[in-house]
Design a protein around this motif. Structure first.
Motif, PDB file in Angstrom:
ATOM      1  N   ARG A 233       0.838  -1.188   0.000  1.00  0.00           N
ATOM      2  CA  ARG A 233       0.000   0.000   0.000  1.00  0.00           C
ATOM      3  C   ARG A 233       0.876   1.241   0.000  1.00  0.00           C
ATOM      4  O   ARG A 233       1.856   1.316   0.726  1.00  0.00           O
ATOM      5  CB  ARG A 233      -0.902  -0.009   1.242  1.00  0.00           C
ATOM      6  CG  ARG A 233      -1.921   1.121   1.244  1.00  0.00           C
ATOM      7  CD  ARG A 233      -2.836   0.996   2.437  1.00  0.00           C
ATOM      8  NE  ARG A 233      -2.105   1.109   3.686  1.00  0.00           N
ATOM      9  CZ  ARG A 233      -2.670   1.066   4.883  1.00  0.00           C
ATOM     10  NH1 ARG A 233      -3.968   0.878   4.976  1.00  0.00           N
ATOM     11  NH2 ARG A 233      -1.957   1.171   5.979  1.00  0.00           N
ATOM     12  N   ARG A 234       0.521   2.192  -0.845  1.00  0.00           N
ATOM     13  CA  ARG A 234       1.307   3.425  -0.922  1.00  0.00           C
ATOM     14  C   ARG A 234       1.160   4.202   0.384  1.00  0.00           C
ATOM     15  O   ARG A 234       0.051   4.414   0.877  1.00  0.00           O
ATOM     16  CB  ARG A 234       0.796   4.282  -2.083  1.00  0.00           C
ATOM     17  CG  ARG A 234       1.563   5.582  -2.276  1.00  0.00           C
ATOM     18  CD  ARG A 234       0.776   6.533  -3.155  1.00  0.00           C
ATOM     19  NE  ARG A 234      -0.473   6.892  -2.516  1.00  0.00           N
ATOM     20  CZ  ARG A 234      -1.560   7.287  -3.169  1.00  0.00           C
ATOM     21  NH1 ARG A 234      -1.556   7.342  -4.482  1.00  0.00           N
ATOM     22  NH2 ARG A 234      -2.674   7.602  -2.520  1.00  0.00           N
ATOM     23  N   PRO A 235       2.269   4.616   0.990  1.00  0.00           N
ATOM     24  CA  PRO A 235       2.171   5.373   2.247  1.00  0.00           C
ATOM     25  C   PRO A 235       1.585   6.753   2.010  1.00  0.00           C
ATOM     26  O   PRO A 235       1.608   7.286   0.892  1.00  0.00           O
ATOM     27  CB  PRO A 235       3.635   5.455   2.719  1.00  0.00           C
ATOM     28  CG  PRO A 235       4.441   5.336   1.467  1.00  0.00           C
ATOM     29  CD  PRO A 235       3.673   4.415   0.561  1.00  0.00           C
ATOM     30  N   ASP A 236       1.046   7.349   3.073  1.00  0.00           N
ATOM     31  CA  ASP A 236       0.449   8.679   2.975  1.00  0.00           C
ATOM     32  C   ASP A 236       1.536   9.747   3.024  1.00  0.00           C
ATOM     33  O   ASP A 236       2.441   9.679   3.860  1.00  0.00           O
ATOM     34  CB  ASP A 236      -0.530   8.914   4.131  1.00  0.00           C
ATOM     35  CG  ASP A 236      -1.688   7.945   4.104  1.00  0.00           C
ATOM     36  OD1 ASP A 236      -2.086   7.556   2.999  1.00  0.00           O
ATOM     37  OD2 ASP A 236      -2.182   7.578   5.180  1.00  0.00           O
ATOM     38  N   PRO A 237       1.475  10.740   2.117  1.00  0.00           N
ATOM     39  CA  PRO A 237       2.448  11.844   2.183  1.00  0.00           C
ATOM     40  C   PRO A 237       2.237  12.682   3.439  1.00  0.00           C
ATOM     41  O   PRO A 237       1.138  12.745   3.997  1.00  0.00           O
ATOM     42  CB  PRO A 237       2.152  12.658   0.915  1.00  0.00           C
ATOM     43  CG  PRO A 237       0.766  12.277   0.523  1.00  0.00           C
ATOM     44  CD  PRO A 237       0.552  10.878   0.993  1.00  0.00           C
ATOM     45  N   ILE A 238       3.311  13.349   3.897  1.00  0.00           N
ATOM     46  CA  ILE A 238       3.300  14.106   5.153  1.00  0.00           C
ATOM     47  C   ILE A 238       3.589  15.569   4.874  1.00  0.00           C
ATOM     48  O   ILE A 238       4.467  15.903   4.066  1.00  0.00           O
ATOM     49  CB  ILE A 238       4.345  13.537   6.131  1.00  0.00           C
ATOM     50  CG1 ILE A 238       4.016  12.088   6.493  1.00  0.00           C
ATOM     51  CG2 ILE A 238       4.430  14.373   7.397  1.00  0.00           C
ATOM     52  CD1 ILE A 238       5.077  11.417   7.337  1.00  0.00           C
ATOM     53  N   ILE A 239       2.856  16.457   5.547  1.00  0.00           N
ATOM     54  CA  ILE A 239       3.087  17.905   5.498  1.00  0.00           C
ATOM     55  C   ILE A 239       3.467  18.367   6.899  1.00  0.00           C
ATOM     56  O   ILE A 239       2.773  18.066   7.869  1.00  0.00           O
ATOM     57  CB  ILE A 239       1.839  18.654   5.003  1.00  0.00           C
ATOM     58  CG1 ILE A 239       1.518  18.264   3.556  1.00  0.00           C
ATOM     59  CG2 ILE A 239       2.023  20.162   5.116  1.00  0.00           C
ATOM     60  CD1 ILE A 239       0.236  18.883   3.016  1.00  0.00           C
ATOM     61  N   LEU A 240       4.568  19.108   7.001  1.00  0.00           N
ATOM     62  CA  LEU A 240       5.047  19.629   8.281  1.00  0.00           C
ATOM     63  C   LEU A 240       4.680  21.099   8.405  1.00  0.00           C
ATOM     64  O   LEU A 240       4.948  21.890   7.494  1.00  0.00           O
ATOM     65  CB  LEU A 240       6.570  19.462   8.394  1.00  0.00           C
ATOM     66  CG  LEU A 240       7.093  18.090   8.842  1.00  0.00           C
ATOM     67  CD1 LEU A 240       8.590  18.014   8.666  1.00  0.00           C
ATOM     68  CD2 LEU A 240       6.744  17.847  10.300  1.00  0.00           C
ATOM     69  N   LEU A 241       4.076  21.462   9.538  1.00  0.00           N
ATOM     70  CA  LEU A 241       3.760  22.861   9.820  1.00  0.00           C
ATOM     71  C   LEU A 241       4.813  23.467  10.743  1.00  0.00           C
ATOM     72  O   LEU A 241       5.563  22.742  11.416  1.00  0.00           O
ATOM     73  CB  LEU A 241       2.383  22.974  10.482  1.00  0.00           C
ATOM     74  CG  LEU A 241       1.172  22.552   9.665  1.00  0.00           C
ATOM     75  CD1 LEU A 241      -0.104  22.836  10.458  1.00  0.00           C
ATOM     76  CD2 LEU A 241       1.115  23.269   8.335  1.00  0.00           C
ATOM     77  N   SER A 242       4.847  24.776  10.800  1.00  0.00           N
ATOM     78  CA  SER A 242       5.733  25.461  11.737  1.00  0.00           C
ATOM     79  C   SER A 242       5.054  25.553  13.100  1.00  0.00           C
ATOM     80  O   SER A 242       3.886  25.959  13.189  1.00  0.00           O
ATOM     81  CB  SER A 242       6.069  26.864  11.238  1.00  0.00           C
ATOM     82  OG  SER A 242       6.743  27.595  12.241  1.00  0.00           O
ATOM     83  N   PRO A 243       5.737  25.175  14.182  1.00  0.00           N
ATOM     84  CA  PRO A 243       5.134  25.278  15.517  1.00  0.00           C
ATOM     85  C   PRO A 243       5.209  26.687  16.096  1.00  0.00           C
ATOM     86  O   PRO A 243       4.808  26.909  17.233  1.00  0.00           O
ATOM     87  CB  PRO A 243       5.975  24.303  16.339  1.00  0.00           C
ATOM     88  CG  PRO A 243       7.316  24.314  15.681  1.00  0.00           C
ATOM     89  CD  PRO A 243       7.072  24.529  14.216  1.00  0.00           C
ATOM     90  N   SER A 244       5.716  27.654  15.330  1.00  0.00           N
ATOM     91  CA  SER A 244       5.870  29.019  15.831  1.00  0.00           C
ATOM     92  C   SER A 244       4.505  29.652  16.104  1.00  0.00           C
ATOM     93  O   SER A 244       3.560  29.487  15.324  1.00  0.00           O
ATOM     94  CB  SER A 244       6.646  29.867  14.815  1.00  0.00           C
ATOM     95  OG  SER A 244       6.662  31.218  15.205  1.00  0.00           O
ATOM     96  N   ALA A 245       4.416  30.413  17.185  1.00  0.00           N
ATOM     97  CA  ALA A 245       3.154  31.092  17.523  1.00  0.00           C
ATOM     98  C   ALA A 245       2.811  32.173  16.511  1.00  0.00           C
ATOM     99  O   ALA A 245       1.656  32.579  16.403  1.00  0.00           O
ATOM    100  CB  ALA A 245       3.262  31.698  18.926  1.00  0.00           C
ATOM    101  N   SER A 246       3.808  32.652  15.757  1.00  0.00           N
ATOM    102  CA  SER A 246       3.561  33.703  14.767  1.00  0.00           C
ATOM    103  C   SER A 246       3.114  33.146  13.422  1.00  0.00           C
ATOM    104  O   SER A 246       2.801  33.912  12.516  1.00  0.00           O
ATOM    105  CB  SER A 246       4.826  34.541  14.567  1.00  0.00           C
ATOM    106  OG  SER A 246       5.885  33.737  14.064  1.00  0.00           O
ATOM    107  N   SER A 247       3.081  31.815  13.278  1.00  0.00           N
ATOM    108  CA  SER A 247       2.685  31.219  12.007  1.00  0.00           C
ATOM    109  C   SER A 247       1.193  31.430  11.761  1.00  0.00           C
ATOM    110  O   SER A 247       0.371  31.269  12.666  1.00  0.00           O
ATOM    111  CB  SER A 247       3.010  29.722  12.022  1.00  0.00           C
ATOM    112  OG  SER A 247       2.553  29.109  10.834  1.00  0.00           O
ATOM    113  N   LEU A 248       0.853  31.767  10.532  1.00  0.00           N
ATOM    114  CA  LEU A 248      -0.562  31.984  10.200  1.00  0.00           C
ATOM    115  C   LEU A 248      -1.323  30.662  10.104  1.00  0.00           C
ATOM    116  O   LEU A 248      -2.549  30.650  10.226  1.00  0.00           O
ATOM    117  CB  LEU A 248      -0.684  32.733   8.866  1.00  0.00           C
ATOM    118  CG  LEU A 248      -0.070  34.144   8.809  1.00  0.00           C
ATOM    119  CD1 LEU A 248      -0.455  34.823   7.500  1.00  0.00           C
ATOM    120  CD2 LEU A 248      -0.515  34.988   9.994  1.00  0.00           C
ATOM    121  N   LEU A 249      -0.610  29.565   9.864  1.00  0.00           N
ATOM    122  CA  LEU A 249      -1.245  28.253   9.775  1.00  0.00           C
ATOM    123  C   LEU A 249      -0.795  27.386  10.934  1.00  0.00           C
ATOM    124  O   LEU A 249       0.403  27.161  11.122  1.00  0.00           O
ATOM    125  CB  LEU A 249      -0.896  27.560   8.450  1.00  0.00           C
ATOM    126  CG  LEU A 249      -1.685  27.944   7.210  1.00  0.00           C
ATOM    127  CD1 LEU A 249      -1.300  27.055   6.052  1.00  0.00           C
ATOM    128  CD2 LEU A 249      -3.181  27.870   7.445  1.00  0.00           C
TER     129      LEU A 249
END
Length: 411
Positions: A233-249
């Motif tokens: 089974r093809r593994p799921d791709p991963i997206i990393l976010l920034s843990p910074s409090a100033s990040s908009l996402l």
């Protein structure tokens, strides 16, 4: 693994699906109501659906980690703390192990193990690489029914129930119990009881060790060699976010933005540690939506997980990459695409500009209170920005080797 009469893992999934009570108690008697106790004191779990039964809390299950079955207490503990962040989950597990005082030990699930378990228990997935099938499912015996014996009554669990999709109506089960059992091709060929062929492995081992494994050329010449190969089974791709409090996402608003196409301010009180986002990548798999795993940090990563990272959201702060496989931003963005999200009209930070063209800089309209007249008029641009981000991610995934049924082995 579990006893033939009762499968703890399936009972837990069915109870979760029906919303019925699951009670941790110190008694195996289900005929009288019992008070719930903490997990470190409990000896049994009482299930009330699809049948009232008590299962020992230390019973092994079909979920296997490092080639060892995980006990029911660890499975139930992981489900109770499914919304808790990974560091807090590990701390709670350590605390429970201290309360058990060596009498037992709660298994701490790895990142992907915990994700697969929760997804399967919720009913969002019908299969898991970590869950062994029930006895008889591999050879077709799953087409029959298995009796679940309890202290009060017998309920037939159909083939769909064995996969976790529900149980037969009790009245229909009573009718089936009175039927004359007819043989089918499975019982004619294999009999009514499961046969253990594990002894054949020892006899066949000397022959298999001398038999060369089929190569790619031999499979092409003889396609029948590939019939028994289990597709990966093809593994799921991963997206990393920034843990910074100033990040908009952040974890609290990334799903609404990347999946719904609308930006809202992040909720800094959110404790979610991972999310799943569905997106159809037409140039990779036009028929099915791909599932992306979104996390804020790689603390629970195994080395091979980095081959699945398709995007890293950044604010330009170097400390974000301290625990990454490539802690130098220049090296990181040679392997993984970067994304910076800022306010429209503001210039990206100097650090982001220094990363070069490998970091896609996007901007959204500044957030205004929806109660202010005209505040919603500019939000239509959000979807335009989201499509730009996904278009860049998809192009980068194709270049790295993502296919409909395969993922890159290195990036």
């Amino acid at each position: 693994m579990a006893t033939p009469e009762v499968d703890p893992l399936l009972l837990l999934r069915q109870s979760i699906a029906s919303g019925s009570a699951i009670i941790a108690t110190t008694s195996a008697d289900t005929s009288t109501p019992t008070a719930e106790v903490p997990l470190f004191q409990a000896t049994h779990l009482h299930f009330t659906h699809p049948t009232r039964v008590a299962v020992p809390i230390d019973a092994p299950t079909r979920f296997v980690s490092n080639e060892r079955p995980v006990d029911l207490r660890s499975i139930y503990f992981a489900w109770l703390n499914r919304e808790v962040a990974i560091p807090e989950y590990n701390a709670l597990a350590t605390k429970l192990n201290g309360e058990l005082a060596g009498a037992a030990e709660v298994h701490k699930f790895a990142f992907v193990e915990r994700l697969d378990l929760i997804t399967w228990l919720e009913g969002a997935s019908e299969e898991s690489d970590h869950i062994k099938p029930l006895t008889g499912e591999k050879d077709g015996a799953a087409a029959g029914s298995t009796a679940v014996t309890t202290t009060s009554k017998t309920v037939l669990v159909s083939a769909s129930a064995r996969a976790g999709r529900g149980t037969l109506d009790p009245r229909l089960a009573q009718i089936y119990n009175g039927e004359r059992k007819m043989g089918d091709r499975n019982t004619v060929l294999r009999g009514s009881k499961p046969i253990d062929f594990s002894g054949v492995r020892k006899v066949a081992a000397p022959f298999m060790s001398r038999k060369p494994s089929p190569t790619a050329n031999s499979i092409v010449k003889n396609p029948s060699l590939a019939l028994n190969q289990k597709p990966q089974r093809r593994p799921d791709p991963i997206i990393l976010l920034s843990p910074s409090a100033s990040s908009l996402l952040r974890m609290s608003n990334v799903k609404a933005f990347l999946e719904g196409g609308r930006y809202t301010p992040p909720d800094h009180n959110s404790t979610a540690s991972m999310l799943q986002i569905q997106r159809k990548m037409k140039d990779i798999d036009p028929a099915h939506a791909m599932r992306f795993i979104v996390v804020e940090g790689p603390e629970q990563f195994k080395p091979e997980y980095w081959n699945r990272v398709v995007a890293v959201f950044t604010t330009g702060q170097a400390w974000q990459f301290k625990n990454y496989r490539w802690s130098n931003p220049t090296d990181l963005f040679k392997h993984v695409m970067g994304v910076y999200l800022g306010w429209r009209g503001d210039q990206p930070p100097d650090a982001v500009r220094s990363f070069g063209h490998r970091v896609v800089a996007c901007s959204v309209e500044k957030w205004r209170d929806p109660g202010v007249p005209g505040a919603e008029a500019s939000r239509w641009r959000d979807r335009e920005v989201v499509e730009q981000i996904w278009k860049s991610i998809e192009a980068n995934m194709r270049a790295k080797g993502w296919r409909k049924d395969a993922a890159p082995t290195s990036i």
